[in-house]
Design a protein around this motif. Structure first.
Motif, mmCIF file in Angstrom:
data_model
loop_
_atom_site.group_PDB
_atom_site.id
_atom_site.type_symbol
_atom_site.label_atom_id
_atom_site.label_comp_id
_atom_site.label_asym_id
_atom_site.label_seq_id
_atom_site.Cartn_x
_atom_site.Cartn_y
_atom_site.Cartn_z
ATOM 1 N N HIS A 47 39.265 38.608 36.756
ATOM 2 C CA HIS A 47 40.133 38.409 37.922
ATOM 3 C C HIS A 47 39.845 39.505 38.950
ATOM 4 O O HIS A 47 40.639 40.419 39.152
ATOM 5 N N THR A 48 38.693 39.422 39.590
ATOM 6 C CA THR A 48 38.188 40.544 40.374
ATOM 7 C C THR A 48 37.964 40.277 41.853
ATOM 8 O O THR A 48 37.589 41.187 42.589
ATOM 9 N N VAL A 49 38.176 39.053 42.311
ATOM 10 C CA VAL A 49 37.944 38.726 43.726
ATOM 11 C C VAL A 49 39.282 38.732 44.456
ATOM 12 O O VAL A 49 40.163 37.928 44.163
ATOM 13 N N CYS A 50 39.424 39.644 45.408
ATOM 14 C CA CYS A 50 40.645 39.669 46.220
ATOM 15 C C CYS A 50 40.480 38.624 47.323
ATOM 16 O O CYS A 50 39.564 38.700 48.139
ATOM 17 N N VAL A 51 41.363 37.631 47.299
ATOM 18 C CA VAL A 51 41.275 36.539 48.259
ATOM 19 C C VAL A 51 42.562 36.408 49.063
ATOM 20 O O VAL A 51 43.625 36.865 48.650
ATOM 21 N N GLU A 52 42.421 35.772 50.209
ATOM 22 C CA GLU A 52 43.567 35.302 50.985
ATOM 23 C C GLU A 52 43.505 33.788 50.871
ATOM 24 O O GLU A 52 42.564 33.164 51.365
ATOM 25 N N VAL A 53 44.479 33.216 50.173
ATOM 26 C CA VAL A 53 44.398 31.791 49.863
ATOM 27 C C VAL A 53 44.662 30.927 51.092
ATOM 28 O O VAL A 53 45.381 31.317 52.007
ATOM 29 N N THR A 54 44.050 29.759 51.064
ATOM 30 C CA THR A 54 44.215 28.761 52.120
ATOM 31 C C THR A 54 44.835 27.511 51.496
ATOM 32 O O THR A 54 44.791 27.336 50.270
ATOM 33 N N ALA A 55 45.370 26.638 52.312
ATOM 34 C CA ALA A 55 45.921 25.371 51.813
ATOM 35 C C ALA A 55 44.833 24.562 51.118
ATOM 36 O O ALA A 55 45.064 23.965 50.060
ATOM 37 N N ALA A 90 36.361 35.398 39.298
ATOM 38 C CA ALA A 90 35.090 35.283 40.019
ATOM 39 C C ALA A 90 34.465 33.901 39.839
ATOM 40 O O ALA A 90 33.950 33.318 40.799
ATOM 41 N N ALA A 91 34.532 33.352 38.636
ATOM 42 C CA ALA A 91 33.950 32.026 38.400
ATOM 43 C C ALA A 91 34.707 30.942 39.165
ATOM 44 O O ALA A 91 34.102 29.981 39.647
ATOM 45 N N ARG A 92 36.025 31.080 39.318
ATOM 46 C CA ARG A 92 36.816 30.104 40.085
ATOM 47 C C ARG A 92 36.433 30.179 41.552
ATOM 48 O O ARG A 92 36.341 29.172 42.237
ATOM 49 N N TRP A 93 36.222 31.405 42.067
ATOM 50 C CA TRP A 93 35.820 31.533 43.465
ATOM 51 C C TRP A 93 34.476 30.847 43.678
ATOM 52 O O TRP A 93 34.298 30.103 44.636
ATOM 53 N N ARG A 94 33.535 31.079 42.779
ATOM 54 C CA ARG A 94 32.219 30.442 42.889
ATOM 55 C C ARG A 94 32.337 28.921 42.817
ATOM 56 O O ARG A 94 31.700 28.197 43.578
#
Length: 131
Positions: A47-55, A90-94
């Motif tokens: 759980h290493t990617v800091c994101v700003e989520v979108t709809a 990270a895998a979910r972001w990819r």
């Protein structure tokens, strides 16, 4: 006498090799719920990617069986709304990138371990904190 504990963020670096920045305290995020996307041996999902989520990302994630928008008070999870920041696997972001729904990235708060899964150039294309 109180025992002194080591700072769990000590030595944790972002994708630039600099000290890892905070991602979010509202909602409180991170595998260790520290507000940072640091990692350790227990964090098997990275759980290493800091994101700003979108709809778009929230709908995509829900369609893949990971509903991040519905509150789960029994786990202390308020549910995410567009604009919230969150430490994402990270895998979910990819996976979201490959499907055309990647959330925005905060590079200064994204852990360097992410680079084992996602190339820096891909992260930079969606970064909102490039100078």
């Amino acid at each position: 006498m109180l025992e002194r504990r080591a700072n769990p963020l000590e030595g944790q670096r972002n994708v630039y090799g600099e000290p890892l920045q905070s991602c979010s305290e509202r909602p409180l995020t991170g595998f260790y719920r520290s507000g940072c996307c640091h990692t350790g041996p227990e964090d098997l999902g990275l759980h290493t990617v800091c994101v700003e989520v979108t709809a778009s990302f929230l709908a995509f994630s829900k369609s893949r069986g990971n509903d991040l928008s519905t509150p789960q008070p029994e786990f202390g999870f308020p549910g995410l709304e567009p604009g919230n920041r969150w430490c994402l696997c990270a895998a979910r972001w990819r996976e979201a990138l490959e499907a055309g729904h990647p959330p925005h990235v905060i590079l200064g708060a994204t852990h360097e371990a992410t680079l084992e899964i996602v190339p820096l150039d891909d992260l930079k294309r969606y970064a909102i904190d490039l100078a």
